[in-house]
Write a protein that holds these residues in place. Structure first.
Motif, PDB file in Angstrom:
ATOM      1  N   VAL A  24     -14.778   8.691  35.521  1.00  0.00           N
ATOM      2  CA  VAL A  24     -14.168   7.581  34.774  1.00  0.00           C
ATOM      3  C   VAL A  24     -14.818   7.514  33.486  1.00  0.00           C
ATOM      4  CG1 VAL A  24     -13.277   5.038  34.611  1.00  0.00           C
ATOM      5  CG2 VAL A  24     -13.206   6.595  36.885  1.00  0.00           C
ATOM      6  N   SER A  25     -16.247   7.607  33.495  1.00  0.00           N
ATOM      7  CA  SER A  25     -17.035   7.427  32.295  1.00  0.00           C
ATOM      8  C   SER A  25     -16.689   8.531  31.345  1.00  0.00           C
ATOM      9  CB  SER A  25     -18.511   7.489  32.540  1.00  0.00           C
ATOM     10  OG  SER A  25     -19.002   8.772  33.206  1.00  0.00           O
ATOM     11  N   PHE A  26     -16.245   9.483  31.640  1.00  0.00           N
ATOM     12  CA  PHE A  26     -15.717  10.608  30.747  1.00  0.00           C
ATOM     13  C   PHE A  26     -15.014   9.874  29.502  1.00  0.00           C
ATOM     14  CE2 PHE A  26     -12.595  13.609  29.120  1.00  0.00           C
ATOM     15  CZ  PHE A  26     -13.035  14.324  28.546  1.00  0.00           C
ATOM     16  N   PHE A  27     -13.740   9.129  29.869  1.00  0.00           N
ATOM     17  CA  PHE A  27     -12.902   8.641  29.148  1.00  0.00           C
ATOM     18  C   PHE A  27     -13.548   7.768  28.094  1.00  0.00           C
ATOM     19  CE2 PHE A  27     -10.658   9.689  32.856  1.00  0.00           C
ATOM     20  CZ  PHE A  27      -9.828  10.638  32.524  1.00  0.00           C
ATOM     21  N   PHE A  28     -14.825   6.962  28.079  1.00  0.00           N
ATOM     22  CA  PHE A  28     -15.323   5.964  27.345  1.00  0.00           C
ATOM     23  C   PHE A  28     -16.361   6.869  26.428  1.00  0.00           C
ATOM     24  CE2 PHE A  28     -13.572   3.697  30.700  1.00  0.00           C
ATOM     25  CZ  PHE A  28     -12.882   2.822  30.193  1.00  0.00           C
ATOM     26  N   GLU A  29     -16.633   7.934  26.893  1.00  0.00           N
ATOM     27  CA  GLU A  29     -17.680   8.839  25.907  1.00  0.00           C
ATOM     28  C   GLU A  29     -17.448   8.716  24.457  1.00  0.00           C
ATOM     29  OE1 GLU A  29     -18.261  12.823  27.796  1.00  0.00           O
ATOM     30  OE2 GLU A  29     -19.163  11.740  29.386  1.00  0.00           O
ATOM     31  N   GLY A  30     -18.339   8.392  23.367  1.00  0.00           N
ATOM     32  CA  GLY A  30     -18.022   8.373  22.222  1.00  0.00           C
ATOM     33  C   GLY A  30     -16.966   7.187  21.674  1.00  0.00           C
ATOM     34  N   ALA A  31     -16.863   6.234  22.596  1.00  0.00           N
ATOM     35  CA  ALA A  31     -15.801   5.055  22.322  1.00  0.00           C
ATOM     36  C   ALA A  31     -16.613   4.277  21.191  1.00  0.00           C
ATOM     37  CB  ALA A  31     -15.817   4.249  23.526  1.00  0.00           C
ATOM     38  N   LYS A  49       3.552  -6.057  13.708  1.00  0.00           N
ATOM     39  CA  LYS A  49       3.580  -4.723  14.338  1.00  0.00           C
ATOM     40  C   LYS A  49       2.195  -4.881  15.244  1.00  0.00           C
ATOM     41  CE  LYS A  49       3.737   0.027  14.114  1.00  0.00           C
ATOM     42  NZ  LYS A  49       3.816   1.434  13.614  1.00  0.00           N
ATOM     43  N   LYS A  50       2.395  -4.522  16.439  1.00  0.00           N
ATOM     44  CA  LYS A  50       1.142  -4.582  17.287  1.00  0.00           C
ATOM     45  C   LYS A  50       0.415  -3.519  17.048  1.00  0.00           C
ATOM     46  CE  LYS A  50      -0.396  -4.954  22.218  1.00  0.00           C
ATOM     47  NZ  LYS A  50       0.114  -5.104  23.511  1.00  0.00           N
ATOM     48  N   VAL A  51      -0.674  -3.437  16.722  1.00  0.00           N
ATOM     49  CA  VAL A  51      -1.708  -2.282  16.471  1.00  0.00           C
ATOM     50  C   VAL A  51      -2.532  -2.105  17.713  1.00  0.00           C
ATOM     51  CG1 VAL A  51      -3.753  -1.602  15.254  1.00  0.00           C
ATOM     52  CG2 VAL A  51      -1.958  -2.921  14.125  1.00  0.00           C
ATOM     53  N   PRO A  52      -2.805  -0.766  18.351  1.00  0.00           N
ATOM     54  CA  PRO A  52      -3.427  -0.698  19.483  1.00  0.00           C
ATOM     55  C   PRO A  52      -4.866  -0.768  19.294  1.00  0.00           C
ATOM     56  CG  PRO A  52      -1.762   1.268  18.958  1.00  0.00           C
ATOM     57  CD  PRO A  52      -1.998   0.503  17.784  1.00  0.00           C
ATOM     58  N   ASN A  53      -5.475  -1.233  20.556  1.00  0.00           N
ATOM     59  CA  ASN A  53      -6.933  -1.552  20.447  1.00  0.00           C
ATOM     60  C   ASN A  53      -7.811  -0.380  20.327  1.00  0.00           C
ATOM     61  OD1 ASN A  53      -9.604  -1.569  22.110  1.00  0.00           O
ATOM     62  ND2 ASN A  53      -9.143  -3.971  21.792  1.00  0.00           N
ATOM     63  N   PRO A  54      -8.810  -0.115  19.414  1.00  0.00           N
ATOM     64  CA  PRO A  54      -9.607   1.082  19.301  1.00  0.00           C
ATOM     65  C   PRO A  54     -10.049   1.573  20.604  1.00  0.00           C
ATOM     66  CG  PRO A  54     -10.199  -0.536  17.728  1.00  0.00           C
ATOM     67  CD  PRO A  54      -9.190  -1.278  18.691  1.00  0.00           C
ATOM     68  N   ILE A  55     -10.551   0.742  21.415  1.00  0.00           N
ATOM     69  CA  ILE A  55     -11.059   1.490  22.762  1.00  0.00           C
ATOM     70  C   ILE A  55      -9.519   2.015  23.397  1.00  0.00           C
ATOM     71  CG2 ILE A  55     -12.037   0.825  24.881  1.00  0.00           C
ATOM     72  CD1 ILE A  55     -14.052   0.492  22.817  1.00  0.00           C
ATOM     73  N   ASP A  56      -8.679   1.177  23.732  1.00  0.00           N
ATOM     74  CA  ASP A  56      -7.469   1.751  24.236  1.00  0.00           C
ATOM     75  C   ASP A  56      -7.090   3.158  23.629  1.00  0.00           C
ATOM     76  OD1 ASP A  56      -7.594  -0.273  26.041  1.00  0.00           O
ATOM     77  OD2 ASP A  56      -5.930  -1.294  24.639  1.00  0.00           O
ATOM     78  N   ARG A  57      -7.269   3.298  22.265  1.00  0.00           N
ATOM     79  CA  ARG A  57      -6.698   4.830  21.531  1.00  0.00           C
ATOM     80  C   ARG A  57      -7.702   5.548  22.122  1.00  0.00           C
ATOM     81  NH1 ARG A  57      -6.004   2.386  15.944  1.00  0.00           N
ATOM     82  NH2 ARG A  57      -7.827   3.751  15.688  1.00  0.00           N
ATOM     83  N   HIS A  58      -8.838   5.207  21.998  1.00  0.00           N
ATOM     84  CA  HIS A  58     -10.050   6.253  22.249  1.00  0.00           C
ATOM     85  C   HIS A  58      -9.784   6.949  23.729  1.00  0.00           C
ATOM     86  CE1 HIS A  58     -13.838   8.328  22.305  1.00  0.00           C
ATOM     87  NE2 HIS A  58     -14.070   7.631  23.489  1.00  0.00           N
ATOM     88  N   GLY A  71      -7.119   6.734  25.636  1.00  0.00           N
ATOM     89  CA  GLY A  71      -5.825   7.749  25.637  1.00  0.00           C
ATOM     90  C   GLY A  71      -6.164   8.844  25.183  1.00  0.00           C
ATOM     91  N   SER A  72      -6.797   9.105  23.890  1.00  0.00           N
ATOM     92  CA  SER A  72      -7.299  10.363  23.429  1.00  0.00           C
ATOM     93  C   SER A  72      -8.161  11.212  24.212  1.00  0.00           C
ATOM     94  CB  SER A  72      -7.621  10.345  21.750  1.00  0.00           C
ATOM     95  OG  SER A  72      -9.194   9.834  21.796  1.00  0.00           O
ATOM     96  N   ARG A  73      -8.823  10.514  24.782  1.00  0.00           N
ATOM     97  CA  ARG A  73      -9.648  11.490  25.878  1.00  0.00           C
ATOM     98  C   ARG A  73      -9.122  11.749  27.055  1.00  0.00           C
ATOM     99  NH1 ARG A  73     -14.693  13.364  24.809  1.00  0.00           N
ATOM    100  NH2 ARG A  73     -15.548  12.779  26.785  1.00  0.00           N
ATOM    101  N   VAL A  74      -7.887  10.994  27.466  1.00  0.00           N
ATOM    102  CA  VAL A  74      -7.074  11.400  28.513  1.00  0.00           C
ATOM    103  C   VAL A  74      -6.309  12.743  28.030  1.00  0.00           C
ATOM    104  CG1 VAL A  74      -4.883  10.913  29.849  1.00  0.00           C
ATOM    105  CG2 VAL A  74      -6.804   9.034  29.666  1.00  0.00           C
ATOM    106  N   ARG A  75      -5.696  12.699  26.783  1.00  0.00           N
ATOM    107  CA  ARG A  75      -4.885  13.718  26.348  1.00  0.00           C
ATOM    108  C   ARG A  75      -5.996  14.827  26.337  1.00  0.00           C
ATOM    109  NH1 ARG A  75      -0.709  15.385  22.848  1.00  0.00           N
ATOM    110  NH2 ARG A  75      -1.269  16.601  21.208  1.00  0.00           N
ATOM    111  N   MET A  76      -7.011  15.001  25.631  1.00  0.00           N
ATOM    112  CA  MET A  76      -7.899  16.001  25.440  1.00  0.00           C
ATOM    113  C   MET A  76      -8.179  16.600  26.703  1.00  0.00           C
ATOM    114  SD  MET A  76     -11.822  16.194  23.990  1.00  0.00           S
ATOM    115  CE  MET A  76     -12.475  15.338  25.162  1.00  0.00           C
ATOM    116  N   ARG A  77      -8.598  15.890  27.897  1.00  0.00           N
ATOM    117  CA  ARG A  77      -8.834  16.474  29.103  1.00  0.00           C
ATOM    118  C   ARG A  77      -7.685  16.954  29.752  1.00  0.00           C
ATOM    119  NH1 ARG A  77     -11.522  19.705  31.846  1.00  0.00           N
ATOM    120  NH2 ARG A  77     -11.440  19.260  34.269  1.00  0.00           N
TER     121      ARG A  77
END
Length: 137
Positions: A68-75, A3-12, A14-20
């Motif tokens: 764009v940097s918002f999505f990487f904060e706390g990554a 099973k392919k596991v999502p990269n932690p950065i991609d998950r982060h 994505g979660s920032r996109v969802r939050m915003r």
């Protein structure tokens, strides 16, 4: 089959996109329409199952009115050394909470309270409830 596991950065990201998106009050369907995608594709982005390209991330940032940097904060930094005094576990915990609908609702309601005294009393109440719940578990 592995099973392919999502990269932690991609998950982060994505979660920032969802939050915003949730803080902005935009549905997955509405964001998808604006991007020319289905809401299912937006879901996959938010879960980190599909990577967001640089150009797509720039579109999302513009639509959600953040840099764009918002999505990487706390990554997560992976195997890079942690710098400064920031507590990575606390940052992750907060990001995960804010990515939930309850976290967004609570944050929106709390920030509408003007009185610092009332906000402090709410914090005291929540802390007391958390202690009571932890004691009965």
């Amino acid at each position: 089959m592995i099973k392919k596991v999502p990269n932690p950065i991609d998950r982060h990201v994505g979660s920032r996109v969802r939050m915003r998106r949730m803080l902005a009050g935009v549905s997955q369907e509405k964001l998808g329409e604006a991007l020319g995608l289905t809401f299912q594709q937006v879901q996959k982005y938010e879960k980190g199952a599909n990577r967001i390209s640089a150009s797509r991330l720039q579109q999302i940032a513009k639509m959600l009115d953040v840099p764009v940097s918002f999505f990487f904060e706390g990554a997560p930094t992976g195997d890079m050394p942690e710098s400064g005094f920031a507590d990575a576990a606390a940052t992750t915990y907060i990001s995960e909470f804010l990515a939930t609908s309850e976290g967004v609702q609570l944050t929106k309601a709390f920030t509408r309270i003007r009185s610092g005294r009332v906000r402090r009393r709410i914090i005291d109440l929540v802390e007391a409830l958390a202690e009571e719940d932890a004691g009965s578990a």
